[in-house]
Write an enzyme that holds these catalytic residues in place. Structure first.
Site, PDB file in Angstrom:
ATOM      1  N   ASP A 143       0.809  -1.228   0.000  1.00  0.00           N
ATOM      2  CA  ASP A 143       0.000   0.000   0.000  1.00  0.00           C
ATOM      3  C   ASP A 143       0.840   1.275   0.000  1.00  0.00           C
ATOM      4  OD1 ASP A 143      -2.324  -1.653   0.240  1.00  0.00           O
ATOM      5  OD2 ASP A 143      -1.829  -1.890   2.351  1.00  0.00           O
ATOM      6  N   LYS A 159       2.020   2.177  -5.234  1.00  0.00           N
ATOM      7  CA  LYS A 159       2.742   1.713  -6.437  1.00  0.00           C
ATOM      8  C   LYS A 159       1.937   1.922  -7.711  1.00  0.00           C
ATOM      9  CE  LYS A 159       2.988  -2.378  -4.476  1.00  0.00           C
ATOM     10  NZ  LYS A 159       2.645  -2.098  -3.087  1.00  0.00           N
ATOM     11  N   GLY A 200      -4.294  -4.253  -4.412  1.00  0.00           N
ATOM     12  CA  GLY A 200      -5.314  -3.305  -4.872  1.00  0.00           C
ATOM     13  C   GLY A 200      -4.615  -2.033  -5.248  1.00  0.00           C
ATOM     14  N   HIS A 201      -4.639  -1.691  -6.508  1.00  0.00           N
ATOM     15  CA  HIS A 201      -3.970  -0.476  -6.950  1.00  0.00           C
ATOM     16  C   HIS A 201      -4.999   0.594  -7.270  1.00  0.00           C
ATOM     17  CE1 HIS A 201      -0.109  -2.815  -8.155  1.00  0.00           C
ATOM     18  NE2 HIS A 201      -0.242  -2.637  -6.866  1.00  0.00           N
ATOM     19  N   GLN A 209       2.175  -5.941  -3.168  1.00  0.00           N
ATOM     20  CA  GLN A 209       2.503  -6.025  -1.731  1.00  0.00           C
ATOM     21  C   GLN A 209       3.800  -5.253  -1.427  1.00  0.00           C
ATOM     22  OE1 GLN A 209       1.590  -9.493  -3.127  1.00  0.00           O
ATOM     23  NE2 GLN A 209      -0.419  -8.615  -2.837  1.00  0.00           N
TER      24      GLN A 209
HETATM   25  P1  IMP Z   1      -2.655 -12.912   1.823  1.00  0.00           P
HETATM   26  O1  IMP Z   1      -1.690 -12.337   0.840  1.00  0.00           O
HETATM   27  O2  IMP Z   1      -4.093 -12.660   1.477  1.00  0.00           O
HETATM   28  O3  IMP Z   1      -2.382 -14.353   2.143  1.00  0.00           O
HETATM   29  O4  IMP Z   1      -2.455 -12.125   3.224  1.00  0.00           O
HETATM   30  C1  IMP Z   1      -1.265 -12.243   3.990  1.00  0.00           C
HETATM   31  C2  IMP Z   1      -0.894 -10.907   4.637  1.00  0.00           C
HETATM   32  O5  IMP Z   1      -0.461  -9.994   3.631  1.00  0.00           O
HETATM   33  C3  IMP Z   1      -2.047 -10.210   5.364  1.00  0.00           C
HETATM   34  O6  IMP Z   1      -1.516  -9.522   6.505  1.00  0.00           O
HETATM   35  C4  IMP Z   1      -2.558  -9.204   4.358  1.00  0.00           C
HETATM   36  O7  IMP Z   1      -3.197  -8.103   4.968  1.00  0.00           O
HETATM   37  C5  IMP Z   1      -1.248  -8.792   3.697  1.00  0.00           C
HETATM   38  N1  IMP Z   1      -1.425  -8.325   2.320  1.00  0.00           N
HETATM   39  C6  IMP Z   1      -1.644  -9.061   1.212  1.00  0.00           C
HETATM   40  N2  IMP Z   1      -1.731  -8.291   0.123  1.00  0.00           N
HETATM   41  C7  IMP Z   1      -1.539  -7.029   0.539  1.00  0.00           C
HETATM   42  C8  IMP Z   1      -1.465  -5.770  -0.147  1.00  0.00           C
HETATM   43  O8  IMP Z   1      -1.593  -5.660  -1.369  1.00  0.00           O
HETATM   44  N3  IMP Z   1      -1.234  -4.690   0.645  1.00  0.00           N
HETATM   45  C9  IMP Z   1      -1.043  -4.779   1.987  1.00  0.00           C
HETATM   46  N4  IMP Z   1      -1.092  -5.926   2.652  1.00  0.00           N
HETATM   47  C10 IMP Z   1      -1.328  -7.047   1.946  1.00  0.00           C
END
Ligand code: IMP
Length: 424
Positions: free
Chosen positions: A14, A17, A41-42, A224
């Site tokens: 977040d 990007k 999520g962009h 991420q």
């Molecule tokens: P998962 O990727 O859904 O398995 O989540 C694993 C961890 O990564 C959790 O703490 C999510 O909140 C975090 N996470 C996954 N994708 C994002 C992102 O795009 N931005 C911020 N945190 C993320």
């Protein structure tokens, strides 16, 4: 000649990007996503219009740019077509002429989402990872377990059915015995997928060869952040893919030597969604100020993001792991109005000062941040067009970050719109 660019988040995701990809896509011929899935999520704002993309590379908003979903991504076909349908409604060309999916991309299946949800529900208290519930982890697990469904399997229905049935054997035992939930039948899963199977085939391609033969630069779009990396992040509170810059090569099928400009996206403060340690987290009114001023609510799950001061220790680690050639500082405008700004320059841990995060699982939760205090600024900087126009204290903040990380800030963002960005 324009160089290939890798864009990655240097904190916990977040960082903004999407907007930077959107701007730099202009000078590239193609944009490739190389890891993650629709957990990302962009958010993009173009001419005041807001769009959120979870899967399709942000470059799609530019006419004449090719976009690819690399082999390192996990793809939910329903989310893919939902985005295609929304973009088409806005008059954007999303045909296979512009958009390709690697044959080798793994597909998120309905049972992956179900397993993700069941596992999170079974965890309690501080053990919860707080996943996005999109089936990301279970899909990557199947890839490593060598029973995953790859996009090219959609071209061979017999193979697809066989693999679904095989994959469900173990999962149904887990659903019934461990999570006390209904099992899934192979036929039922196939019927759910049927509407997207034919539709996806025209998009499948050899991304590795497509980018090798491209005239012009490629932009590799990370999702991420570095501290959510499965190996180098704050394990186990991480995502299930490698987010470090080197993975741009693995996840799209090019040579590491093709990665030229490495851009670390750094939010001017720190945020985190979901569980896990966060040394500079602010549980006070300054934390609420950052959350509100920065609109820190997740674009994927809508969850409120935890907020805190800029942490140079985790950024130092990101620099070490990813070798950025420049930093891109985002959301600098959010800090306007704070009297003083703190930056964490080291951690205190067991009587020592650490320059890098400790590596043991529970240690990060025990560190104490060592802060340096800088003077804040009152001015609204959201219409500044150059670094020289920024207030003196803002410039000092930037200079101190560059000094501590040893990497120049090449680009600065002072608001959500494309035009609220300037280069050095
Ligand atoms: P998962 O990727 O859904 O398995 O989540 C694993 C961890 O990564 C959790 O703490 C999510 O909140 C975090 N996470 C996954 N994708 C994002 C992102 O795009 N931005 C911020 N945190 C993320």
């Amino acid at each position: 000649m324009a160089k290939n660019i890798v864009i990655f988040g240097s904190q916990w995701g977040d960082e903004g990007k999407g907007k930077i990809v959107d701007i730099l896509a202009e000078e590239c011929s193609a944009v490739v996503r190389f890891q993650g899935g629709n957990n990302a999520g962009h958010t993009l704002v173009v001419n005041g219009e807001k769009s959120i993309l979870h899967l399709i590379p942000s470059g799609i908003l530019h006419e004449n740019k090719k976009c690819y979903i690399g082999n390192g991504v996990v793809l939910d076909p329903f989310v893919f077509f939902k985005e295609i349908d929304n973009l088409s409604l806005c008059g954007i060309d999303t045909s296979p002429k512009r958009l390709g999916i690697s044959n080798k991309t793994h597909v998120i299946m309905p049972y992956h989402c179900k397993l993700d949800a069941a596992r999170e529900a079974a965890k309690t208290g501080s053990n919860k990872i707080g996943t996005t519930g999109r089936g990301i982890g279970p899909c990557y697990e199947d890839k490593m377990h060598r029973c995953g469904i790859r996009a090219s399997d959609f071209k061979d229905i017999a193979l697809l059915k066989e693999k679904i049935a095989e994959s469900l054997v173990e999962k149904n035992i887990l659903f019934k015995a461990l999570y006390n939930t209904e099992p899934m039948q192979a036929d039922e899963v196939y019927e759910i997928l049927k509407p997207v199977i034919e539709r996806i085939i025209p998009y499948l391609c050899d991304v590795s060869s497509a980018i090798e033969n491209m005239d012009g630069a490629i932009l590799f779009e990370g999702a991420q952040g570095i501290h959510l990396d499965i190996d180098h992040g704050t394990y186990p509170f991480v995502t299930s893919s490698n987010t470090v810059s080197a993975c741009a090569a693995i996840g799209s099928g090019c040579a590491p030597s093709d990665l030229e400009r490495m851009l670390a996206i750094v939010k001017a403060y720190t945020t985190r969604v979901g569980g896990g340690p966060f040394p500079t987290e602010l549980m006070d009114e300054t934390g609420s100020f950052l959350q509100n001023a920065g609109g820190e609510f997740g674009s994927t799950t809508g969850r409120a993001r935890r907020c805190g001061w800029l942490d140079l220790v985790i950024l130092r680690e990101s620099v070490r792991l990813c070798g950025p050639t420049e930093l891109v500082l985002t959301k600098l405008d959010v800090l306007s109005g704070l009297k003083e700004i703190q930056i964490c320059v080291a951690y205190e841990y067991k009587g020592e000062q650490l320059q890098y995060p400790p590596q043991e699982q529970n240690a990060l939760a025990e560190v104490k941040p060592v802060y340096e205090t800088l003077a804040g600024w009152e001015e609204d900087i959201s219409s500044c067009k150059s670094r020289a126009e920024l207030p003196e204290n803002t410039q000092k903040y930037l200079a101190r970050i560059e000094e501590l990380l040893g990497v120049p800030i090449g680009m600065i963002s002072v608001g959500p719109d494309r035009i609220q960005t300037f280069t050095k």
